[in-house]
Write a protein that holds these residues in place. Structure first.
Motif, mmCIF file in Angstrom:
data_model
loop_
_atom_site.group_PDB
_atom_site.id
_atom_site.type_symbol
_atom_site.label_atom_id
_atom_site.label_comp_id
_atom_site.label_asym_id
_atom_site.label_seq_id
_atom_site.Cartn_x
_atom_site.Cartn_y
_atom_site.Cartn_z
ATOM 1 N N ASP A 65 4.112 36.458 27.471
ATOM 2 C CA ASP A 65 4.950 36.282 28.575
ATOM 3 C C ASP A 65 6.445 35.934 27.869
ATOM 4 O O ASP A 65 7.396 36.246 28.666
ATOM 5 C CB ASP A 65 4.557 35.143 29.241
ATOM 6 C CG ASP A 65 3.656 35.335 30.451
ATOM 7 O OD1 ASP A 65 3.651 36.384 30.665
ATOM 8 O OD2 ASP A 65 3.208 34.400 31.097
ATOM 9 N N VAL A 66 6.222 35.708 26.760
ATOM 10 C CA VAL A 66 7.677 35.535 26.128
ATOM 11 C C VAL A 66 8.511 36.717 25.790
ATOM 12 O O VAL A 66 9.622 36.816 25.777
ATOM 13 C CB VAL A 66 7.615 34.879 24.632
ATOM 14 C CG1 VAL A 66 7.165 33.518 24.787
ATOM 15 C CG2 VAL A 66 6.841 35.659 23.737
ATOM 16 N N TYR A 67 7.771 38.157 26.028
ATOM 17 C CA TYR A 67 8.299 39.199 25.849
ATOM 18 C C TYR A 67 8.579 39.678 27.255
ATOM 19 O O TYR A 67 9.369 40.785 27.247
ATOM 20 C CB TYR A 67 7.493 40.218 25.217
ATOM 21 C CG TYR A 67 7.098 39.862 23.923
ATOM 22 C CD1 TYR A 67 8.135 39.980 22.702
ATOM 23 C CD2 TYR A 67 5.880 39.360 23.379
ATOM 24 C CE1 TYR A 67 7.899 39.412 21.446
ATOM 25 C CE2 TYR A 67 5.573 39.281 22.158
ATOM 26 C CZ TYR A 67 6.736 38.963 21.167
ATOM 27 O OH TYR A 67 6.026 38.701 20.026
ATOM 28 N N TYR A 68 8.376 39.127 28.490
ATOM 29 C CA TYR A 68 8.573 39.555 29.579
ATOM 30 C C TYR A 68 10.268 39.541 29.835
ATOM 31 O O TYR A 68 10.798 38.577 29.871
ATOM 32 C CB TYR A 68 7.990 38.842 30.712
ATOM 33 C CG TYR A 68 7.983 39.378 32.059
ATOM 34 C CD1 TYR A 68 6.981 40.184 32.471
ATOM 35 C CD2 TYR A 68 8.879 38.877 32.801
ATOM 36 C CE1 TYR A 68 6.991 40.549 33.628
ATOM 37 C CE2 TYR A 68 9.105 39.540 34.268
ATOM 38 C CZ TYR A 68 7.943 40.503 34.663
ATOM 39 O OH TYR A 68 8.046 41.049 35.796
ATOM 40 N N SER A 69 10.592 40.720 30.102
ATOM 41 C CA SER A 69 12.134 40.922 30.417
ATOM 42 C C SER A 69 12.355 42.236 31.377
ATOM 43 O O SER A 69 11.849 43.247 31.071
ATOM 44 C CB SER A 69 12.785 41.163 29.185
ATOM 45 O OG SER A 69 13.936 41.451 29.266
#
Length: 195
Positions: free
Chosen positions: A154-158
């Motif tokens: 989720d930290v890569y969700y962009s």
């Protein structure tokens, strides 16, 4: 029915964006804690659904010690969720909490594994393919094993990384189709069990 009602209620954020006649409501929600619906999904899906599944599988377990373990773990889960939410109360309304999601998935996985182990250790393994409970446990286990790793990414969700966004949504879509289709087939094909 409960899921459909929850999704209808939880979709209020989409409704106020899509429908022009709700523009007054959109303006009233703007800048408030209810502008996003993460809080509603955290309460319903992460806490409520997890506790419902644990309660369901706890009722299927024959061993009193396993039932107590699940009850203790569910109580610990509720306490941990309350601590996480209360210590990050402002974030509760604007984002989901990965720690709660991971704990939720682990608790469901443990519940299903306990039930499946009980079946493996009993004579019921002979007729497992007729059991609705078996299919529910197996499907929930597979679904959680597919979905839980996505939380770590989720930290890569962009929105700027559209291939990842499409991949994540596709995984969720096909996992949900698999789960609900499997539940439907199991409900139609399996005979009710007397517990």
């Amino acid at each position: 029915i409960g899921i459909a009602v929850m999704e209808l209620i939880g979709g209020y954020t989409d409704y106020v964006e899509k429908f022009e006649f709700l523009s007054d409501l959109r303006q009233k929600l703007a800048g408030t804690i209810f502008e996003k619906n993460n809080w509603l999904y955290t309460l319903f899906w992460r806490l409520g659904a997890t506790l419902a599944y644990v309660y369901y599988f706890r009722g299927l377990l024959k061993s009193g010690s396993q039932q107590r373990v699940l009850k203790l773990m569910a109580s610990g889960f509720v306490v941990a969720c309350m601590v996480i939410i209360s210590s990050n109360f402002n974030d509760f309304f604007v984002r989901s909490f990965p720690a709660i999601t991971i704990m939720s998935s682990l608790l469901i996985i443990i519940s299903t594994v306990m039930y499946l182990m009980q079946i493996l250790q009993s004579d019921r393994i002979i007729n497992f393919y007729r059991s609705l409970n078996f299919y529910m446990a197996a499907v929930l286990l597979v679904w959680n094993l597919i979905i839980t790793p996505l939380i770590f990414y989720d930290v890569y969700y962009s929105r700027s990384d559209m291939p990842y966004v499409v991949l994540k949504h596709s995984i969720y879509l096909f996992s949900n189709i698999f789960m609900y289709l499997s539940f439907s087939i199991a409900l139609l094909c399996c005979k009710p069990e007397n517990l």
